[in-house]
Design a protein around this motif. Structure first.
Motif, PDB file in Angstrom:
ATOM      1  N   ALA A   6       0.868  -1.189   0.184  1.00 11.48           N
ATOM      2  CA  ALA A   6       0.087  -0.300   0.243  1.00 11.48           C
ATOM      3  C   ALA A   6       0.770   1.146  -0.038  1.00 11.48           C
ATOM      4  CB  ALA A   6      -0.870   0.013   0.985  1.00 11.48           C
ATOM      5  N   TYR A   7       1.824   1.254   0.416  1.00 11.81           N
ATOM      6  CA  TYR A   7       3.198   2.418   0.835  1.00 11.81           C
ATOM      7  C   TYR A   7       3.254   2.631  -0.673  1.00 11.81           C
ATOM      8  CZ  TYR A   7       6.913   5.489   1.627  1.00 11.81           C
ATOM      9  OH  TYR A   7       7.580   6.321   1.283  1.00 11.81           O
ATOM     10  N   ASP A   8       4.218   1.596  -1.249  1.00 12.08           N
ATOM     11  CA  ASP A   8       4.133   2.350  -2.951  1.00 12.08           C
ATOM     12  C   ASP A   8       3.061   2.302  -2.990  1.00 12.08           C
ATOM     13  OD1 ASP A   8       7.184   1.380  -2.575  1.00 12.08           O
ATOM     14  OD2 ASP A   8       6.975  -0.462  -3.077  1.00 12.08           O
ATOM     15  N   VAL A  41      18.717   5.442   6.590  1.00 10.46           N
ATOM     16  CA  VAL A  41      18.314   5.123   7.345  1.00 10.46           C
ATOM     17  C   VAL A  41      16.784   5.336   6.817  1.00 10.46           C
ATOM     18  CG1 VAL A  41      18.212   6.071   9.547  1.00 10.46           C
ATOM     19  CG2 VAL A  41      20.087   5.592   8.192  1.00 10.46           C
ATOM     20  N   GLY A  42      15.782   4.119   7.632  1.00  8.38           N
ATOM     21  CA  GLY A  42      14.111   4.695   7.664  1.00  8.38           C
ATOM     22  C   GLY A  42      14.323   4.625   5.662  1.00  8.38           C
ATOM     23  N   CYS A  43      14.753   2.943   5.418  1.00 12.57           N
ATOM     24  CA  CYS A  43      14.493   2.475   4.375  1.00 12.57           C
ATOM     25  C   CYS A  43      13.128   1.701   3.463  1.00 12.57           C
ATOM     26  CB  CYS A  43      15.530   1.927   4.046  1.00 12.57           C
ATOM     27  SG  CYS A  43      15.255  -0.033   4.440  1.00 12.57           S
ATOM     28  N   GLY A  44      11.726   1.699   3.927  1.00 12.90           N
ATOM     29  CA  GLY A  44      10.783   1.391   4.342  1.00 12.90           C
ATOM     30  C   GLY A  44      10.587   0.289   2.927  1.00 12.90           C
ATOM     31  N   THR A  45      10.051   0.267   1.809  1.00 13.57           N
ATOM     32  CA  THR A  45      10.723  -0.650   0.769  1.00 13.57           C
ATOM     33  C   THR A  45      11.754  -1.179   0.376  1.00 13.57           C
ATOM     34  OG1 THR A  45       9.214   0.147  -0.777  1.00 13.57           O
ATOM     35  CG2 THR A  45       7.766  -0.926   0.255  1.00 13.57           C
ATOM     36  N   VAL A  65      18.238   0.309   6.999  1.00 13.77           N
ATOM     37  CA  VAL A  65      18.009  -0.144   8.106  1.00 13.77           C
ATOM     38  C   VAL A  65      16.088   0.575   8.050  1.00 13.77           C
ATOM     39  CG1 VAL A  65      18.156   0.478  11.003  1.00 13.77           C
ATOM     40  CG2 VAL A  65      19.683  -0.124   9.333  1.00 13.77           C
ATOM     41  N   ASP A  66      15.676  -0.453   8.911  1.00 10.58           N
ATOM     42  CA  ASP A  66      14.346   0.672   9.298  1.00 10.58           C
ATOM     43  C   ASP A  66      13.386  -0.104  10.289  1.00 10.58           C
ATOM     44  OD1 ASP A  66      11.678   1.743   7.407  1.00 10.58           O
ATOM     45  OD2 ASP A  66      10.916   0.579   8.604  1.00 10.58           O
ATOM     46  N   ALA A  67      12.112  -0.264  10.727  1.00  9.19           N
ATOM     47  CA  ALA A  67      11.378  -0.450  11.824  1.00  9.19           C
ATOM     48  C   ALA A  67      10.596  -0.830  12.014  1.00  9.19           C
ATOM     49  CB  ALA A  67      10.789   1.385  13.311  1.00  9.19           C
ATOM     50  N   VAL A  89      15.909   1.295  14.674  1.00  4.35           N
ATOM     51  CA  VAL A  89      15.932   2.232  14.557  1.00  4.35           C
ATOM     52  C   VAL A  89      16.883   3.147  14.432  1.00  4.35           C
ATOM     53  CG1 VAL A  89      13.864   1.836  15.953  1.00  4.35           C
ATOM     54  CG2 VAL A  89      14.969   2.662  17.330  1.00  4.35           C
ATOM     55  N   GLY A  90      16.633   4.591  13.912  1.00  4.24           N
ATOM     56  CA  GLY A  90      17.436   5.585  13.753  1.00  4.24           C
ATOM     57  C   GLY A  90      17.627   5.894  14.835  1.00  4.24           C
ATOM     58  N   GLN A  91      17.478   6.159  16.221  1.00  2.37           N
ATOM     59  CA  GLN A  91      18.442   6.970  16.248  1.00  2.37           C
ATOM     60  C   GLN A  91      19.253   6.023  17.642  1.00  2.37           C
ATOM     61  OE1 GLN A  91      15.104   6.581  16.242  1.00  2.37           O
ATOM     62  NE2 GLN A  91      12.988   6.892  17.388  1.00  2.37           N
ATOM     63  N   THR A  92      19.400   4.943  17.449  1.00  4.67           N
ATOM     64  CA  THR A  92      20.625   4.044  18.293  1.00  4.67           C
ATOM     65  C   THR A  92      20.474   2.628  17.024  1.00  4.67           C
ATOM     66  OG1 THR A  92      18.371   2.488  19.235  1.00  4.67           O
ATOM     67  CG2 THR A  92      19.943   4.398  20.327  1.00  4.67           C
ATOM     68  N   SER A 105      18.758   8.699   3.469  1.00  4.45           N
ATOM     69  CA  SER A 105      17.524   9.039   4.827  1.00  4.45           C
ATOM     70  C   SER A 105      16.516  10.018   4.215  1.00  4.45           C
ATOM     71  CB  SER A 105      17.997   9.234   6.251  1.00  4.45           C
ATOM     72  OG  SER A 105      16.666   9.048   6.847  1.00  4.45           O
ATOM     73  N   SER A 106      15.268   9.214   4.132  1.00  7.18           N
ATOM     74  CA  SER A 106      14.269  10.008   2.332  1.00  7.18           C
ATOM     75  C   SER A 106      13.167   9.534   3.607  1.00  7.18           C
ATOM     76  CB  SER A 106      14.109   9.388   1.600  1.00  7.18           C
ATOM     77  OG  SER A 106      13.799   7.867   1.747  1.00  7.18           O
ATOM     78  N   LEU A 107      12.141  11.030   3.832  1.00  7.32           N
ATOM     79  CA  LEU A 107      10.688  10.944   4.256  1.00  7.32           C
ATOM     80  C   LEU A 107      10.786   9.741   5.727  1.00  7.32           C
ATOM     81  CD1 LEU A 107       8.815  10.834   0.755  1.00  7.32           C
ATOM     82  CD2 LEU A 107       9.589  12.121   2.183  1.00  7.32           C
ATOM     83  N   ALA A 108      11.927   9.663   6.488  1.00  2.59           N
ATOM     84  CA  ALA A 108      11.958   8.572   7.580  1.00  2.59           C
ATOM     85  C   ALA A 108      11.777   9.499   8.713  1.00  2.59           C
ATOM     86  CB  ALA A 108      12.564   8.346   7.809  1.00  2.59           C
ATOM     87  N   HIS A 110      10.986  12.387  10.016  1.00  3.34           N
ATOM     88  CA  HIS A 110       9.439  13.284  10.919  1.00  3.34           C
ATOM     89  C   HIS A 110       8.924  12.275  11.193  1.00  3.34           C
ATOM     90  CE1 HIS A 110       8.057  11.673   6.274  1.00  3.34           C
ATOM     91  NE2 HIS A 110       6.333  11.181   7.007  1.00  3.34           N
ATOM     92  N   HIS A 111       9.177  11.093  11.207  1.00  2.00           N
ATOM     93  CA  HIS A 111       8.469   9.926  11.569  1.00  2.00           C
ATOM     94  C   HIS A 111       8.852   9.170  12.909  1.00  2.00           C
ATOM     95  CE1 HIS A 111       5.217   8.230   8.508  1.00  2.00           C
ATOM     96  NE2 HIS A 111       6.001   8.261   7.501  1.00  2.00           N
ATOM     97  N   MET A 112      10.036   9.534  13.091  1.00  2.00           N
ATOM     98  CA  MET A 112      10.620   9.844  14.010  1.00  2.00           C
ATOM     99  C   MET A 112       9.700  10.638  15.636  1.00  2.00           C
ATOM    100  SD  MET A 112      14.568   9.192  13.515  1.00  2.00           S
ATOM    101  CE  MET A 112      15.074   8.703  11.563  1.00  2.00           C
TER     102      MET A 112
HETATM  103  C1  LIG Z   1       7.269   7.647   4.765  1.00  2.00           C
HETATM  104  S1  LIG Z   1       8.396   5.655   4.803  1.00  2.00           S
HETATM  105  C2  LIG Z   1       9.964   6.124   3.615  1.00  2.00           C
HETATM  106  C3  LIG Z   1      10.441   4.934   3.539  1.00  2.00           C
HETATM  107  C4  LIG Z   1      11.183   5.261   2.373  1.00  2.00           C
HETATM  108  N1  LIG Z   1      12.675   5.718   3.097  1.00  2.00           N
HETATM  109  C5  LIG Z   1      11.415   6.179   1.285  1.00  2.00           C
HETATM  110  O1  LIG Z   1      11.380   7.062   1.697  1.00  2.00           O
HETATM  111  O2  LIG Z   1       9.982   5.088   0.098  1.00  2.00           O
HETATM  112  C6  LIG Z   1       9.092   6.528   6.329  1.00  2.00           C
HETATM  113  C7  LIG Z   1       9.525   4.764   6.799  1.00  2.00           C
HETATM  114  O3  LIG Z   1      10.545   5.263   7.981  1.00  2.00           O
HETATM  115  C8  LIG Z   1      10.560   3.992   9.488  1.00  2.00           C
HETATM  116  N2  LIG Z   1      10.658   4.153  10.504  1.00  2.00           N
HETATM  117  C9  LIG Z   1       9.848   5.212  11.328  1.00  2.00           C
HETATM  118  N3  LIG Z   1       9.982   5.532  12.212  1.00  2.00           N
HETATM  119  C10 LIG Z   1      11.823   4.835  12.184  1.00  2.00           C
HETATM  120  C11 LIG Z   1      12.980   4.754  13.282  1.00  2.00           C
HETATM  121  N4  LIG Z   1      12.777   5.911  14.421  1.00  2.00           N
HETATM  122  N5  LIG Z   1      13.676   4.406  12.825  1.00  2.00           N
HETATM  123  C12 LIG Z   1      13.997   3.851  11.632  1.00  2.00           C
HETATM  124  N6  LIG Z   1      13.004   3.763  10.449  1.00  2.00           N
HETATM  125  C13 LIG Z   1      11.831   4.323  10.909  1.00  2.00           C
HETATM  126  C14 LIG Z   1       9.319   3.268   8.667  1.00  2.00           C
HETATM  127  O4  LIG Z   1       9.096   2.656   9.223  1.00  2.00           O
HETATM  128  C15 LIG Z   1       8.350   3.570   7.437  1.00  2.00           C
HETATM  129  O5  LIG Z   1       9.266   2.646   6.665  1.00  2.00           O
END
Ligand SMILES: C[S@@+](CC[C@H](N)C(=O)[O-])C[C@H]1O[C@@H](n2cnc3c(N)ncnc32)[C@H](O)[C@@H]1O
Length: 198
Positions: A6-8, A41-45, A65-67, A89-92, A105-108, A110-112
């Motif tokens: 769904a995310y893709d 960092v936060g590589c998603g799919t 790396v992804d949570a 997680v990106g913080q540790t 790190s792309s779009l990740a 703001h999720h932290m």
């Molecule tokens: C909007 S998606 C972006 C995915 C990918 N980087 C992209 O640009 O398509 C955000 C991703 O960040 C991950 N994420 C959220 N909090 C995170 C954290 N603290 N450390 C690493 N990944 C995290 C989520 O699981 C999700 O896969």
């Protein structure tokens, strides 16, 4: 975030059919070269990692790396030979000091949690070798009030908040030298920085 398919689909629509073009540009901006060790960092799919992998080539490696275990599992199933994916997680980051040439790190970020974004940038600094390069890309919220409200309604609060101020502070505070910042249509901004050589 645990629905990779769904995310893709949503991401393809959100980028107005230009997702590949935008992420190919991010790959170029990252400065990845053959033989590089690269971290996403936060590589998603794994979308960006699969664009970076052929550039790093068989002598390099891309680590995502992804949570979300579901995102990591999805990325693993599509992994090119020189990619690996870790839940974390990106913080540790459970990765050694100075072990990467490039961190992206792309779009990740703001999720932290807001209070932990600085820690994530410090981790990016720790795992980069001196002289290594950082690229962070985030949402550039619409400037019009109506468009901004609409973005918030459709995507949640994340896209209404501008991380430029935070990254403008957190990146130099972590020890990086900021090289440049810019915008990528339709909705991204990026920061590029270097970990100074010693
Ligand atoms: C909007 S998606 C972006 C995915 C990918 N980087 C992209 O640009 O398509 C955000 C991703 O960040 C991950 N994420 C959220 N909090 C995170 C954290 N603290 N450390 C690493 N990944 C995290 C989520 O699981 C999700 O896969």
């Amino acid at each position: 975030m645990d629905r990779p398919r769904a995310y893709d689909v949503v991401a393809s629509i959100a980028f107005l059919g230009r997702r590949r073009e935008v992420f190919t540009r991010l790959a170029t901006l990252s400065g990845v070269r053959p033989g590089h060790q690269v971290l996403d960092v936060g590589c998603g799919t794994g979308y960006l990692t699969r664009i970076l992998a052929p550039v790093a080539g068989p002598t390099g490696q891309v680590t995502g790396v992804d949570a979300s275990p579901a995102m990591v599992e999805h990325a693993r199933r599509r992994a090119p030979a020189n990619c690996r994916y870790l839940v974390g997680v990106g913080q540790t980051l459970d990765l050694p000091d100075m072990s990467f040439d490039i961190v992206v790190s792309s779009l990740a970020v703001h999720h932290m949690p807001a209070g932990e974004r600085g820690a994530a940038v410090r981790e990016m600094f720790r795992v980069l070798r001196p002289g290594g390069r950082l690229l962070i890309a985030e949402f550039r919220p619409p400037t019009g009030r109506l468009a901004n409200r609409l973005a918030g309604l459709l995507t949640g609060p994340a896209m209404r908040h501008d991380l430029r101020g935070l990254l403008g502070t957190a990146v130099p505070e972590a020890g990086f030298r900021v090289e440049d910042e810019g915008e990528l249509k339709p909705m991204l901004f990026y920061v590029r920085a270097v970990r100074p050589a010693a």
